[in-house]
Each structure stands twice: as C-alpha cells, then as structure tokens.
Design an enzyme around this catalytic site. Structure first.
Site, PDB file in Angstrom:
ATOM      1  CG  HIS A 121     -10.876  -4.007  -2.196  1.00 40.76           C
ATOM      2  ND1 HIS A 121     -11.614  -3.201  -1.356  1.00 40.76           N
ATOM      3  CD2 HIS A 121      -9.682  -3.395  -2.358  1.00 40.76           C
ATOM      4  CE1 HIS A 121     -10.891  -2.147  -1.028  1.00 40.76           C
ATOM      5  NE2 HIS A 121      -9.717  -2.235  -1.620  1.00 40.76           N
ATOM      6  CE  LYS A 155      -3.991   0.455   0.572  1.00 45.81           C
ATOM      7  NZ  LYS A 155      -5.067   0.594  -0.421  1.00 45.81           N
TER       8      LYS A 155
END
Length: 406
Positions: free
Chosen positions: A299, A171
């Site tokens: 997700h 991320k």
C-alpha cells in the site's frame, strides 16, 4: 553501535496537481517528515513519515530521551520502548515507530555493508511492479485537471506511455458512484488486457457498494478496495459480489488480521510500512496471509524516496506478492534523495542494492523543500480546497458535482 541523536526535517514537495480523494485532497504538495538517526560510529539512518498534511518533527525530537544509547540492532526492544501496545492506548506512536525502524534498519545495513532486503531474508525479485495510481485532480500549474471520463483515460494513457503501467487503480469516492462507475468502465474499455482496481476509501453505503461491485463483475479487476467501512461490511459485500475485496483501512494490525482470518471480509490485505509500524511487521503479516491464502499487496500512504525504498525492500522479499504495488510517487515533481526521483521501467522500479535502504539525502533538495514547508505550512488532508465548508461522512451522501468543473 548506539544512537546518539535524532534529527527531523519537515518538507513540502510539490505534486503535479492537487489530488482529490474521498476525505478531502492533497493540496498540491506532500508534507513529509524526514528522520535522521545518528549512531556513535558516525553512520546516519533515514526514516520518513507523513501526517495528514502536517509536520511531525517535534514528535521525533521528543523521542531522543527514549532512544539515546539504544542499540539499533535491538528492534524488538525499540518497538516496546516507543509503541508498547497498552501504553499506545493513550499515545499511539505506531507511525513514529515505523520511521525509526526504517532508520535503524538503514543503520544496520550500512554497518554490515548489506541492503535491507538481505536483513529480511533476501530478495526474490529485482524490481517491484506498480499500478498507475489515478486520481481525480484539480488543474495544476502545468498539469490538466482530471474530472471527466475522457480526461481520466487520457491521463492514464499518458502515464502508461511514460512508465509502462499495465495495472490501473482509480482513487474514487469523490463524485457520485454512478459517475465514477462510468469513469471506471471507460478505463476498462480504453485498456483491454490491463488490470483494474477501484478504491472509494470506504465511503459508499452498503447498497451503493453492492451495486458498484455487481456492475464491474465482467471487468478484469484485481480487486475492489474498501467499498464500505468495516470488516463486517466487507464480508457482506464479499458474499454477494463476484470480485475480490481488499482493504488497507480495517486490517492494519495483527488483531484485525486474526479477525479477518476467522471471519473473512477481505481477500487481499494491503500492507503499508507506515501503518503497520515498520517493514518487519509487514513481512510477518505477509507470512500469516500466505498461511491462510490471503493475497497481499504493498500500500501507498503517500511517499518520498525514503519510504518508497522501504516499500521496494518489502516487495523484494515477499514470495506471495502477486499484485502490483500502489504508489503516489509518479505524481511528485521531485524528491529529496540523491539523483532525484527513482525511475519506472516497464511499470516497475528496481530494488536498491546499496547498503541499508540504498538511498541517501540530497541536502540541497532537502533544504529547498524544508524552506517551501516553512513558506506554505501544512494543510488539512481531510478538507478539499475547492469545496469550502465541506467535510466527508461515512457513508458519504454529499459527493462533488462532476458538472461543476474545477
């Protein structure tokens, strides 16, 4: 079977450390609202919703008048009662609908004595693979910071030892793109043969997105996720970069999915059981993706065990799930379900086989973390506690200084 009550409890469950992302941070805890939908036969179905660091209990309690007497089997009617597509222009309840759909499917499964995956067509895999969702993070009480390439590699190595991950997702969007490129390439060098994916949450400029994408073309990438904002931006990157592109931000409903089919910007659609309004819409969307040769992945929007169960049931039934799922789950120190956190084995989590979602609440844990929420309150997901006064822009040009330390 009719709905007679809706109860909602907001909890704060600690993370090992505060997790940084392009828009702000998870401030050392996940704030989630656990929903209990009670039927007239005494069964209770479970749902879960996030909310950007805020509670949503009052919103769920306000829907009891809509749903008292509703048959949980009537899932299409539920959709229009809660999230009529035109009424939602004024009051978007998609994520509330998702949590209630989870609970109704849980009720139906318990009532029939079957797991949710049987209601969705039956499982074709016993467990779902996951990626090691990696974050830059602040120092935790017992967890080290992750800021440098070496710290990131060591963190990934520890997760691989503990859980068996062979796919690693970074991320990004926190530090300048060139610095995060150095970190990403360090991961590739440290884990030859493993797969990689990078997600800066759409904060790169077009020039930065192109430069980053071209700089990783030689690596074993699953995909580059949302390097820039918008389907048109993704399409322009996709035309010029030899890495598959993925999105979880701009294909989250069927109109957007149709637009991506007609004018492709993303090769992989990350299906989120909350963002899409439930498990069933994700199954439908996966079928569209299969028809048009779009990849799908599951997700993570930040989950406790109830929502994780929805992700597992979804992953169990999709024939075209060819990518490891995302999960924040391994960053949690505990859970609110009976038995505590579900376990990873060789980078995978087993699909629950009990009736309904196959998970139940641990009342002591639920009460403990509800009390922690009352003590700490919520937090602004789109702010970073280590950068007072800062807020993200898209594209962003005010990245954190990697030399500044925590």
């Amino acid at each position: 079977m009719k709905i007679v009550d809706i109860r909602a409890t907001t909890v704060a469950v600690p993370l090992e450390a505060p997790l940084r992302h392009s828009n702000g941070a998870h401030w050392g805890r996940f704030v989630r609202t656990i929903v209990e939908v009670e039927a007239d036969n005494g069964l209770v179905g479970l749902g879960e919703m996030g909310g950007g660091g805020e509670g949503a209990a009052a919103a769920f309690r306000g829907l009891l008048d809509y749903l008292a007497g509703h048959d949980p089997f009537q899932l299409e009617a539920l959709r229009f009662k809660i999230a009529n597509p035109t009424a939602s222009l004024y009051n978007n309840r998609t994520q509330l609908l998702a949590a209630l759909e989870f609970a109704c499917l849980d009720l139906i499964g318990q009532h029939l004595g079957v797991p949710v995956h049987d209601l969705l067509g039956g499982k074709i895999r016993e467990s779902v693979p996951f990626a090691s969702y990696l974050f830059f993070r602040y120092q935790g009480e017992e967890a080290p910071e992750v800021r440098t390439p070496d710290q990131l590699v060591e963190h990934a190595r520890a997760l691989k030892r503990a859980h068996g991950f062979t796919v690693h997702k970074l991320k990004g969007g926190v530090f300048p793109p060139d610095y995060e490129l150095e970190c990403y390439r360090a991961l590739a060098a440290a884990f030859p043969g493993d797969r990689l994916r990078y997600d800066p949450n759409a904060v790169l400029s077009m020039a930065e997105g192109l430069r980053f994408g071209r700089a990783i073309e030689d690596l074993d990438n699953d995909y580059l996720e949302d390097p820039v904002l918008g389907l048109e931006g993704l399409r322009l990157i996709r035309e010029r970069v030899n890495v598959p592109l993925a999105t979880n931000t701009v294909v989250v409903n069927f109109e957007q999915l149709a637009a991506n089919v007609l004018r492709r910007g993303a090769d992989v659609v990350l299906l989120d059981t909350t963002f899409w309004g439930g498990i069933r819409p994700c199954v439908k969307a996966a079928a569209v993706c299969e028809t048009f040769q779009l990849g799908v992945a599951v997700h993570s929007s930040g989950e406790l065990g109830v929502q994780l169960a929805t992700m597992l049931h979804l992953g169990a039934v999709l024939p075209n799930l060819t990518y490891a799922a995302d999960a924040h789950y391994h960053h949690l120190v505990d859970d609110v379900i009976t038995g505590g956190k579900l376990a990873y084995r060789d980078g995978r989590i087993a699909v629950p086989d009990g009736p309904g979602l196959g998970v139940r609440l641990d009342r002591e844990r639920l009460d403990r973390y509800a009390e922690l929420y009352r003590e700490l309150g919520g937090y602004p997901y789109d702010r970073d506690p280590g950068r007072p006064g800062w807020y993200a822009q898209v594209p962003n040009e005010r990245f954190a200084d990697p030399e500044a330390g925590p």
